[in-house]
Design a protein around this motif. Structure first.
Motif, PDB file in Angstrom:
ATOM      1  N   ASN A 239      -1.318  -0.119 -12.403  1.00 45.59           N
ATOM      2  CA  ASN A 239       0.010  -0.227 -11.802  1.00 45.59           C
ATOM      3  C   ASN A 239       0.432   1.091 -11.176  1.00 45.59           C
ATOM      4  O   ASN A 239       0.015   2.175 -11.609  1.00 45.59           O
ATOM      5  N   LEU A 240       1.281   0.999 -10.176  1.00 46.89           N
ATOM      6  CA  LEU A 240       1.805   2.178  -9.503  1.00 46.89           C
ATOM      7  C   LEU A 240       3.137   2.586 -10.127  1.00 46.89           C
ATOM      8  O   LEU A 240       3.859   1.742 -10.666  1.00 46.89           O
TER       9      LEU A 240
ATOM     10  N   LEU B 187       7.007   3.323 -10.560  1.00 50.93           N
ATOM     11  CA  LEU B 187       8.135   2.602  -9.970  1.00 50.93           C
ATOM     12  C   LEU B 187       8.764   3.387  -8.825  1.00 50.93           C
ATOM     13  O   LEU B 187       9.145   2.807  -7.799  1.00 50.93           O
TER      14      LEU B 187
ATOM     15  N   ILE C 205       6.835   2.872  -5.667  1.00 53.89           N
ATOM     16  CA  ILE C 205       7.082   1.557  -5.075  1.00 53.89           C
ATOM     17  C   ILE C 205       8.412   1.552  -4.324  1.00 53.89           C
ATOM     18  O   ILE C 205       8.518   1.002  -3.224  1.00 53.89           O
TER      19      ILE C 205
ATOM     20  N   TYR D 103      -7.506   0.026  -5.470  1.00 51.32           N
ATOM     21  CA  TYR D 103      -7.149  -1.140  -4.663  1.00 51.32           C
ATOM     22  C   TYR D 103      -7.936  -1.149  -3.357  1.00 51.32           C
ATOM     23  O   TYR D 103      -8.521  -2.171  -2.960  1.00 51.32           O
TER      24      TYR D 103
ATOM     25  N   PHE E  42      -2.430  -7.778  -6.829  1.00 55.56           N
ATOM     26  CA  PHE E  42      -2.009  -6.401  -7.078  1.00 55.56           C
ATOM     27  C   PHE E  42      -0.484  -6.302  -7.123  1.00 55.56           C
ATOM     28  O   PHE E  42       0.091  -5.641  -8.009  1.00 55.56           O
ATOM     29  N   LEU E  43       0.188  -6.972  -6.179  1.00 57.32           N
ATOM     30  CA  LEU E  43       1.650  -6.936  -6.148  1.00 57.32           C
ATOM     31  C   LEU E  43       2.244  -7.672  -7.346  1.00 57.32           C
ATOM     32  O   LEU E  43       3.201  -7.183  -7.974  1.00 57.32           O
TER      33      LEU E  43
ATOM     34  N   GLN F  38       0.864  -8.199 -10.257  1.00 56.14           N
ATOM     35  CA  GLN F  38       0.579  -7.402 -11.458  1.00 56.14           C
ATOM     36  C   GLN F  38       1.583  -6.275 -11.596  1.00 56.14           C
ATOM     37  O   GLN F  38       2.115  -6.029 -12.694  1.00 56.14           O
ATOM     38  N   ASN F  39       1.886  -5.587 -10.491  1.00 54.68           N
ATOM     39  CA  ASN F  39       2.857  -4.500 -10.526  1.00 54.68           C
ATOM     40  C   ASN F  39       4.279  -5.017 -10.750  1.00 54.68           C
ATOM     41  O   ASN F  39       5.146  -4.260 -11.187  1.00 54.68           O
TER      42      ASN F  39
ATOM     43  N   ILE G 111       5.283  -2.140  -2.300  1.00 50.06           N
ATOM     44  CA  ILE G 111       3.879  -1.721  -2.313  1.00 50.06           C
ATOM     45  C   ILE G 111       3.252  -1.927  -0.941  1.00 50.06           C
ATOM     46  O   ILE G 111       2.340  -1.193  -0.544  1.00 50.06           O
TER      47      ILE G 111
END
Length: 439
Positions: free
Chosen positions: A124-125, A127, A130, A242, A336-337, A339-340, A388
């Motif tokens: 995850n990125l 916050l 994002i 990614y 990916f989105l 999951q984040n 993202i």
């Protein structure tokens, strides 16, 4: 030796001379394109501002010319092909083979993306990162629903799809017009209309040949433009795992899966790749499979010697529905989105999204950044953190280049396999039509 045997021998020798001359010409043309590619890369890397401005101008001119030719090429190719084949059994078979190969290769591309995503497992990125990316998301596009995307495909004006470059709408209009011409009464008005359409097609293909003749200049400019962007640090990889999943999936599909499909049908993948290399190179730089269609048609007919009934029907269709790279991008980016965004991702749910990605890719038009905007619309409808997408945007140029090259390579493979499968069933009437496009 009888006179008939002598005539056959002379004809065979003439064919060998013609094919040898074409092979020599194609090799010389390919060498010229590679030279332009290398020279453009070097000149762009030098970072000379005036030179870069010139290359940007030339690249923009060629991009506009491709866009100018692409849409009418799709329309006229589909109309003329369906008007001739609409009432024949070959039409259904050509379409069935093209759609079958398209779905099989697209599902494979998405499945490879899913397997790589599970194996590499991007994290995850932060916050705050994002939230910063939200500012980079193109304005208003995040509010477009996926249903509105499909609704926009249905034309309510015959001119608007051509003016806006809506490839899917143009395909619907062209397919309907071609089938209507095929089944309408064989009157004098129909013959006059068909002659006019064929005349427009010949005019367009003459313009395509002229554009292909000066294309090395465009390749030089495209290569220099990309090289200068990389040298200036415009294109950077911000989210490594990614990006690795996306690019690795595309490369596996390009160098392993599609060649396996060709080999399974008895075709030499290296032979097909060499014949279609100019189209793949153009796709890499234009980032548009629709814009590359004139070159793809030329390579298929002149280099690969595909039957025009196949090439001028299969390739325009594949340009709009055969999106291997797009399917993988939509799936991996969506996962990916989500999951984040803290959404639960079960294996069955991921498989479900695999088929959603395939259907979405089939409904995407072959235009630059089409997959990006489609994914953005799809994710906004499920409440995923679309910020993202703003983080992905700076590196999407590279992703889009690789995806488009893979898409055109897959289009070429579908055309080659369909042509191979139906070679004995198609009428050998190429000599009675306009000449094949020359690269």
């Amino acid at each position: 030796m009888s006179n008939a045997e002598q005539k056959d021998q002379v004809r065979e020798q003439a064919r060998e001379i013609i094919h040898g001359s074409r092979a020599h010409k194609n090799n010389r043309q390919l060498a010229l394109w590679l030279g332009a590619l290398v020279a453009g890369t070097i000149l762009g890397w030098l970072g000379i501002p005036a030179l870069n401005q010139l290359f940007n101008f030339i690249a923009t001119v060629f991009t506009r010319l491709f866009q100018f030719i692409a849409v009418p090429t799709i329309a006229l190719a589909v109309i003329t092909t369906l008007s001739a084949l609409g009432g024949k059994k070959e039409t259904g078979r050509i379409f069935a083979h093209a759609v079958t190969y398209t779905l099989l290769t697209t599902i494979c591309a998405a499945a490879i993306g899913l397997l790589l995503y599970l194996w590499i497992a991007p994290g995850n990125l932060p916050l705050e990162l994002i939230n910063q990316g939200t500012a980079a998301v193109p304005q208003k596009l995040e509010k477009v629903s996926y249903y509105e995307h499909f609704l926009s495909v249905i034309p309510n004006n015959i001119l608007q799809p051509f003016l806006s470059g809506n490839v899917l709408s143009v395909m619907l209009i062209a397919a309907a017009s071609g089938l209507a011409l095929a089944f309408m009464p064989k009157t004098e008005n129909r013959e006059v209309l068909l002659k006019g359409i064929h005349g427009l097609e010949e005019l367009l293909f003459t313009l395509i040949r002229a554009l292909l003749w000066v294309l090395p200049v465009g390749i030089l400019a495209f290569a220099a433009q990309l090289s200068s962007q990389i040298e200036a640090g415009v294109i950077v990889g911000a989210i490594g795992k990614y990006t690795l999943v996306i690019l690795a999936g595309n490369l596996i599909q390009f160098f392993l899966v599609i060649p396996l499909f060709l080999a399974a049908r008895g075709l030499n993948p290296l032979h097909v790749l060499r014949k279609m290399a100019p189209a793949i190179a153009v796709a890499l730089f234009t980032k548009s499979s629709a814009g590359t269609l004139p070159v793809t048609l030329a390579c298929a007919e002149e280099n690969m010697h595909a039957h025009k009934q196949v090439s001028r029907f299969v390739l325009p269709i594949c340009t709009t529905i055969n999106m291997n790279g797009c399917a993988a991008f939509i799936l991996v980016t969506s996962l990916f989105l989500m999951q984040n965004g803290g959404m639960e991702l079960t294996l069955s749910g991921m498989i479900g999204w695999l088929f959603v990605a395939v259907l979405a890719a089939v409904g995407n038009a072959g235009v630059p950044m089409g997959c990006y905007f489609l994914t953005l619309s799809l994710m906004s409808s499920v409440g995923a953190p679309i910020g993202i997408m703003g983080i992905i945007l700076p590196i999407y140029t590279i992703i889009d280049m690789v995806e488009t090259a893979e898409n055109v390579w897959s289009d070429s493979a579908v055309c080659a396999m369909t042509n191979h499968d139906l070679a004995d069933e198609l009428d050998d009437d190429d000599d009675n039509n306009e000449p094949a496009l020359e690269v």
